[in-house]
Design a protein around this motif. Sequence first.
Motif, PDB file in Angstrom:
ATOM      1  N   PHE A 425      40.778  38.699 -41.716  1.00 43.85           N
ATOM      2  CA  PHE A 425      40.856  40.005 -40.036  1.00 43.85           C
ATOM      3  C   PHE A 425      40.443  39.185 -38.875  1.00 43.85           C
ATOM      4  O   PHE A 425      39.462  37.914 -38.864  1.00 43.85           O
ATOM      5  CB  PHE A 425      39.995  40.831 -40.487  1.00 43.85           C
ATOM      6  N   THR A 426      41.013  39.673 -37.807  1.00 46.08           N
ATOM      7  CA  THR A 426      41.101  39.083 -36.615  1.00 46.08           C
ATOM      8  C   THR A 426      39.828  39.319 -36.336  1.00 46.08           C
ATOM      9  O   THR A 426      39.561  40.361 -36.390  1.00 46.08           O
ATOM     10  CB  THR A 426      41.887  39.040 -35.658  1.00 46.08           C
ATOM     11  N   VAL A 427      38.969  38.605 -35.435  1.00 42.19           N
ATOM     12  CA  VAL A 427      37.081  38.921 -35.090  1.00 42.19           C
ATOM     13  C   VAL A 427      37.786  39.165 -33.156  1.00 42.19           C
ATOM     14  O   VAL A 427      38.360  38.439 -32.453  1.00 42.19           O
ATOM     15  CB  VAL A 427      36.364  37.696 -35.055  1.00 42.19           C
ATOM     16  N   LYS A 428      36.620  40.321 -33.216  1.00 41.31           N
ATOM     17  CA  LYS A 428      36.647  40.339 -31.724  1.00 41.31           C
ATOM     18  C   LYS A 428      35.307  39.329 -30.917  1.00 41.31           C
ATOM     19  O   LYS A 428      34.432  38.868 -31.397  1.00 41.31           O
ATOM     20  CB  LYS A 428      36.035  41.921 -31.141  1.00 41.31           C
ATOM     21  N   ILE A 429      36.329  38.714 -30.237  1.00 36.69           N
ATOM     22  CA  ILE A 429      35.159  37.788 -28.997  1.00 36.69           C
ATOM     23  C   ILE A 429      35.728  37.301 -27.668  1.00 36.69           C
ATOM     24  O   ILE A 429      36.311  37.979 -27.103  1.00 36.69           O
ATOM     25  CB  ILE A 429      35.822  36.112 -29.530  1.00 36.69           C
ATOM     26  N   VAL A 430      34.221  38.195 -27.398  1.00 36.39           N
ATOM     27  CA  VAL A 430      34.264  38.683 -26.451  1.00 36.39           C
ATOM     28  C   VAL A 430      32.934  37.800 -25.145  1.00 36.39           C
ATOM     29  O   VAL A 430      31.907  37.483 -26.060  1.00 36.39           O
ATOM     30  CB  VAL A 430      34.276  40.102 -25.501  1.00 36.39           C
ATOM     31  N   ARG A 431      32.519  37.378 -24.129  1.00 31.51           N
ATOM     32  CA  ARG A 431      31.235  36.736 -23.599  1.00 31.51           C
ATOM     33  C   ARG A 431      30.697  37.460 -22.858  1.00 31.51           C
ATOM     34  O   ARG A 431      30.284  39.043 -23.104  1.00 31.51           O
ATOM     35  CB  ARG A 431      32.129  35.734 -22.483  1.00 31.51           C
ATOM     36  N   ASP A 432      29.073  37.548 -23.496  1.00 30.83           N
ATOM     37  CA  ASP A 432      28.372  37.612 -23.021  1.00 30.83           C
ATOM     38  C   ASP A 432      27.426  37.505 -21.408  1.00 30.83           C
ATOM     39  O   ASP A 432      27.842  36.172 -21.166  1.00 30.83           O
ATOM     40  CB  ASP A 432      26.419  37.527 -23.987  1.00 30.83           C
ATOM     41  N   TYR A 433      26.931  38.741 -20.982  1.00 27.12           N
ATOM     42  CA  TYR A 433      26.457  38.636 -19.880  1.00 27.12           C
ATOM     43  C   TYR A 433      24.383  39.128 -19.432  1.00 27.12           C
ATOM     44  O   TYR A 433      23.961  39.643 -20.897  1.00 27.12           O
ATOM     45  CB  TYR A 433      26.947  39.802 -18.881  1.00 27.12           C
TER      46      TYR A 433
END
Length: 468
Positions: A425-433
């Motif tokens: 399963f592909t994962v969601k990767i985003v930067r945090d602020y």
Amino acid sequence: MSRPSSLVSAAVPPLRHIILKKKVTAAARPLHLLRQGLTLALARISAGPLSASGSGMRASRPRTIAAFSTVAPHVPHSTMRRSTTVLFKGFPGDVSREEVEVFFSDCGDVRNVTLRVYQYITEISSGYVRFASQDAVDRALQLDGKEALGKPLHVSELFEHTDTINVGPTPRHIDKARVKALFSSCGEVVDVQVHTTLAGFYAGKSYALVRFASPSSVAKALKRPITLSGKRLYVARAKQRNPNVSLWDEYAHIHEGAARSVSAFDLPPQVNDIRLKAEFESCGEIEHAHVWRALRTGTSIGVGWIRFSSPESVEKALQLNGKTIDGHCIRVHPAPPSRPAIMDYPARPTEYEQTKKIFVGRLPHDIDASRLRREFERFGRISDVRLGQRHETGSLRGFAYINFVDPRSVEEAVQHDGKFAIDGFTVKIVRDYAPKKKPGGSANTGSREPDGSLYDSQHRTESWEYDY
């Protein structure tokens, strides 16, 4: 991003919402209600501008309040103005409707309260408060960033369209022409969009947006009872949290993605993102393939979504309707447009600084910190891994925060959003602020909602969960 129309009701536990229309009397104030911090906060409001001195409350960031007038003149087809409704978030999950109304009643006359309680986030409640005046809204906005009942309270305003109404719930896949016919007697209808709501108050339902040529037609539509299939429809002015871009502008982007996407139903439980992509690769180049999973268990709900590079691939994919995968006859349909995100999420503020942290969603529910560290060390040295857990049980919630030593690792990791897979399963990767530091060196600990993406802040965990 487009999503299947029938997935949310299966993937997301239903919202328990109640609309309070009866005004709470002054005699009701001594409710078990204002458990100490509320009375103090409201006393500060009554005395004047909120101050953090001596109150134990956190100072909120300054905010500029626009006049009650059009705030998006650059959008010629749909004007917006401030509404008399605010959205709040941060009360404990067991807060009552009466507590919410009494809390906000010192800001001004409360006409309506809508309380939302997420069954899987029992510690936090959110909802809407509609006031009788704009002054009351301004006073309520001063509560943003304060602490109430031991939790930070977030209050934001909603902007309403003068020429657009929100209608529903409508039958799924209702024809736009039918919706237009329902309201043509109110005036000239220039646009209709039917969308599936994925987040917020109307999660799992289909609603329509109707735009008129004249704002006077909206007034007629609000007064006239409209029924469909024997049921009266909810009709209200369309509202959104981001005042800078119209929801009609966002629809152009939504439809472009929907034109290249299909939804797949009745998938076998063993099909993951990688397998789903393989089954449809013969139709053309695929940008993204995604199998929706139940939030609490992380198991497939049998619904997938495939976005191609070209609209021509959609016609080929639709020919796979009825295809058998591991004994399951699947259904393939065009992906419908989703509800514009700006109706629910504000634009990212500019006063936030990037950190060395990333948010990772759609994780297997049996993953541990050691394995997650091994998986992401390919992007750089990791200083800390924090898995999201449910407070009541300690079970994992399918997301985590990862701190890197070098900020360049964050830049590399986010490039693999939707491409990096764990257990198929592909994962969601985003930067945090992080809140931007004040001149004195301390961080602004007010409302922390950098929502240019739906996944950017730990204070909005429900936003990514709808996309799980």
